[in-house]
Design an enzyme around this catalytic site. Structure first.
Site, PDB file in Angstrom:
ATOM      1  N   LYS A  58      42.529  87.647  55.822  1.00  0.00           N
ATOM      2  CA  LYS A  58      42.641  88.091  53.819  1.00  0.00           C
ATOM      3  C   LYS A  58      41.138  89.411  53.892  1.00  0.00           C
ATOM      4  O   LYS A  58      41.809  90.468  53.404  1.00  0.00           O
ATOM      5  CB  LYS A  58      41.893  87.314  53.432  1.00  0.00           C
ATOM      6  CG  LYS A  58      43.125  86.341  53.143  1.00  0.00           C
ATOM      7  CD  LYS A  58      43.279  85.834  51.976  1.00  0.00           C
ATOM      8  CE  LYS A  58      44.184  84.223  51.899  1.00  0.00           C
ATOM      9  NZ  LYS A  58      44.291  83.743  50.655  1.00  0.00           N
ATOM     10  N   ASP A  91      46.834  86.688  45.051  1.00  0.00           N
ATOM     11  CA  ASP A  91      45.849  85.166  44.433  1.00  0.00           C
ATOM     12  C   ASP A  91      44.859  84.680  43.621  1.00  0.00           C
ATOM     13  O   ASP A  91      45.373  83.682  42.282  1.00  0.00           O
ATOM     14  CB  ASP A  91      45.357  84.392  45.234  1.00  0.00           C
ATOM     15  CG  ASP A  91      45.510  84.499  47.006  1.00  0.00           C
ATOM     16  OD1 ASP A  91      46.346  84.312  47.635  1.00  0.00           O
ATOM     17  OD2 ASP A  91      44.571  84.406  48.300  1.00  0.00           O
TER      18      ASP A  91
HETATM   19  P1  NAP Z   1      36.461  80.724  52.986  1.00  0.00           P
HETATM   20  O1  NAP Z   1      36.309  81.921  52.364  1.00  0.00           O
HETATM   21  O2  NAP Z   1      36.623  80.464  53.831  1.00  0.00           O
HETATM   22  O3  NAP Z   1      35.626  80.292  51.871  1.00  0.00           O
HETATM   23  C1  NAP Z   1      35.393  78.264  51.944  1.00  0.00           C
HETATM   24  C2  NAP Z   1      34.284  78.490  50.678  1.00  0.00           C
HETATM   25  O4  NAP Z   1      34.751  76.953  51.873  1.00  0.00           O
HETATM   26  C3  NAP Z   1      32.718  78.511  50.899  1.00  0.00           C
HETATM   27  O5  NAP Z   1      32.103  78.686  49.967  1.00  0.00           O
HETATM   28  C4  NAP Z   1      32.320  77.123  52.295  1.00  0.00           C
HETATM   29  O6  NAP Z   1      30.575  76.882  51.890  1.00  0.00           O
HETATM   30  C5  NAP Z   1      32.689  76.369  51.455  1.00  0.00           C
HETATM   31  N1  NAP Z   1      32.767  74.841  52.476  1.00  0.00           N
HETATM   32  C6  NAP Z   1      33.353  74.850  54.163  1.00  0.00           C
HETATM   33  N2  NAP Z   1      33.440  73.759  54.204  1.00  0.00           N
HETATM   34  C7  NAP Z   1      32.699  73.371  53.114  1.00  0.00           C
HETATM   35  C8  NAP Z   1      32.125  72.236  53.153  1.00  0.00           C
HETATM   36  N3  NAP Z   1      32.012  70.791  54.182  1.00  0.00           N
HETATM   37  N4  NAP Z   1      31.085  71.484  52.686  1.00  0.00           N
HETATM   38  C9  NAP Z   1      30.607  71.991  51.643  1.00  0.00           C
HETATM   39  N5  NAP Z   1      31.650  73.354  51.505  1.00  0.00           N
HETATM   40  C10 NAP Z   1      32.382  74.220  51.696  1.00  0.00           C
HETATM   41  O7  NAP Z   1      37.831  80.131  52.453  1.00  0.00           O
HETATM   42  P2  NAP Z   1      38.791  80.671  50.748  1.00  0.00           P
HETATM   43  O8  NAP Z   1      39.720  81.825  51.716  1.00  0.00           O
HETATM   44  O9  NAP Z   1      38.167  80.879  49.616  1.00  0.00           O
HETATM   45  O10 NAP Z   1      40.065  78.887  50.627  1.00  0.00           O
HETATM   46  C11 NAP Z   1      39.212  78.195  50.684  1.00  0.00           C
HETATM   47  C12 NAP Z   1      40.272  77.332  50.375  1.00  0.00           C
HETATM   48  O11 NAP Z   1      41.228  77.717  48.791  1.00  0.00           O
HETATM   49  C13 NAP Z   1      41.267  76.814  51.548  1.00  0.00           C
HETATM   50  O12 NAP Z   1      41.462  75.938  52.092  1.00  0.00           O
HETATM   51  C14 NAP Z   1      42.534  77.869  51.232  1.00  0.00           C
HETATM   52  O13 NAP Z   1      43.248  76.874  52.145  1.00  0.00           O
HETATM   53  C15 NAP Z   1      43.132  77.683  50.016  1.00  0.00           C
HETATM   54  N6  NAP Z   1      43.745  78.599  49.618  1.00  0.00           N
HETATM   55  C16 NAP Z   1      44.445  77.952  48.964  1.00  0.00           C
HETATM   56  C17 NAP Z   1      45.361  79.075  47.788  1.00  0.00           C
HETATM   57  C18 NAP Z   1      46.429  78.502  47.277  1.00  0.00           C
HETATM   58  O14 NAP Z   1      48.174  79.811  47.326  1.00  0.00           O
HETATM   59  N7  NAP Z   1      46.883  77.766  47.268  1.00  0.00           N
HETATM   60  C19 NAP Z   1      45.057  80.935  47.831  1.00  0.00           C
HETATM   61  C20 NAP Z   1      43.975  80.808  48.871  1.00  0.00           C
HETATM   62  C21 NAP Z   1      42.423  79.866  49.537  1.00  0.00           C
HETATM   63  P3  NAP Z   1      30.045  78.245  52.531  1.00  0.00           P
HETATM   64  O15 NAP Z   1      29.742  79.454  52.014  1.00  0.00           O
HETATM   65  O16 NAP Z   1      28.596  77.594  52.585  1.00  0.00           O
HETATM   66  O17 NAP Z   1      30.112  78.933  54.140  1.00  0.00           O
END
Ligand code: NAP
Length: 295
Positions: free
Chosen positions: A79, A115
């Protein structure tokens, strides 16, 4: 797993394509939703999934120009990286610093992001009352940025962004504050605030925007019982069963929902961007709920 209604016509020389790029991508339910809409509209179009690695992203995006693919959805981890390949990025993509849609307009690649609008629409559909209240967002990545923009548009007075890496929470809060000169106050915090009873007692909604629960099998300690009885718990993750984050809310008798609704809403917005027509109401939602084994 259901695959939605069968398309009434075969793939022909005239068939046009849309697609999703991700790494991994095999789990994606976007093809199920988009193809159900094509079938319902009897459109000579199909939506396919391509496993594209970060190294291959630029050439894959150039490929859609060469092959006349109408539009692409982007999922993890593309993204942010895809931004630099675009000829133009719409405001929402600039605000979020990430895109989840690429529209191929006569060979010109236009980046957009559905989103935040998708989540905003789902929170409205669920009638979650955040106007003038505090919302707690867990995470500081692209999903959390979308949640921050959505709750700002819904009129939340305060949004706390809580993240494992505190500095990223602070950086996102400062970015949001620059966009939101009036209205919502954004603050960064560490995950320990999920045990802060005084803060939780004033929280109207907690949104999980991390993969915690999928990748770790559990969620960090959260004092669900300290929240008001009308506090709503929303997980951006979706699964056949309640996620670990939502299991805590269910045990505490709080209302909750997972991100399946957001997936539908962002998908409907993307469908319109790619095809110029709206998906018939409810078709993408039904296809997704069938695939998830829900009513
Ligand atoms: P991202 O940019 O990779 O961000 C991930 C976040 O999760 C970061 O803040 C990270 O913290 C935190 N994190 C990861 N593993 C962790 C752990 N073990 N313990 C604590 N914090 C943790 O991902 P994203 O794009 O924001 O997506 C986040 C989630 O939303 C994903 O699961 C994705 O599938 C979901 N999502 C769903 C939709 C939908 O349409 N339903 C749309 C978008 C996203 P750090 O900064 O400390 O690494």
């Amino acid at each position: 797993m259901g695959s939605g209604p069968r398309h009434p016509s075969p793939i022909l020389g005239t068939t046009r394509f849309t697609a999703i790029f991700g790494d991994p991508v095999e789990h994606s339910l976007s093809p199920t939703m988009h193809n159900a809409a094509y079938a319902a509209l009897r459109m000579d179009r199909r939506y396919v999934a391509f496993h594209v690695t970060p190294k291959a992203l630029t050439s894959a995006l150039r490929g859609i120009q060469a092959m006349g693919v109408l539009g692409i959805n982007l999922t993890v981890p593309h993204k942010e990286a895809a931004l630099r390949v675009m000829d133009q990025v719409r405001t929402e993509g600039i605000l979020l610093g990430a895109i989840n849609c690429v529209i191929n307009r006569n060979g010109k690649l236009i980046g957009d992001n559905t989103d935040a609008r998708g989540l905003e629409r789902d929170l409205r559909r669920l009638a979650i009352r955040t106007k003038g209240r505090t919302v707690l967002i867990v995470g500081a990545g692209g999903g959390a940025a979308s949640a921050a923009l959505a709750v700002k548009r819904l009129g939340a007075s305060r949004a706390i962004i809580a993240n494992r890496t505190r500095s990223r929470a602070g950086a996102l809060a400062r970015r949001c504050a620059r966009v939101s000169r009036a209205g919502t106050v954004f603050e960064g915090a560490g995950l320990e605030c999920l045990r802060d009873s005084r803060l939780l007692a004033t929280t109207a909604c907690v949104i999980n925007a991390t993969p915690m629960g999928l990748t770790t099998g559990s969620f960090v300690p959260l004092n669900y019982g300290a929240t008001p009885s009308d506090c709503f718990f929303y997980d951006l993750l979706y699964a056949r069963r309640p996620t670990p984050f939502l299991q805590g809310a269910i045990r505490a008798r709080r209302k909750c929902a997972d991100g399946a609704g957001m997936l539908v809403e962002q998908g409907e917005l993307a469908f319109k961007l790619f095809n110029g027509v709206a998906a018939p109401r409810g078709v993408m939602r039904r296809a997704l709920m069938d695939a998830l084994g829900r009513k």
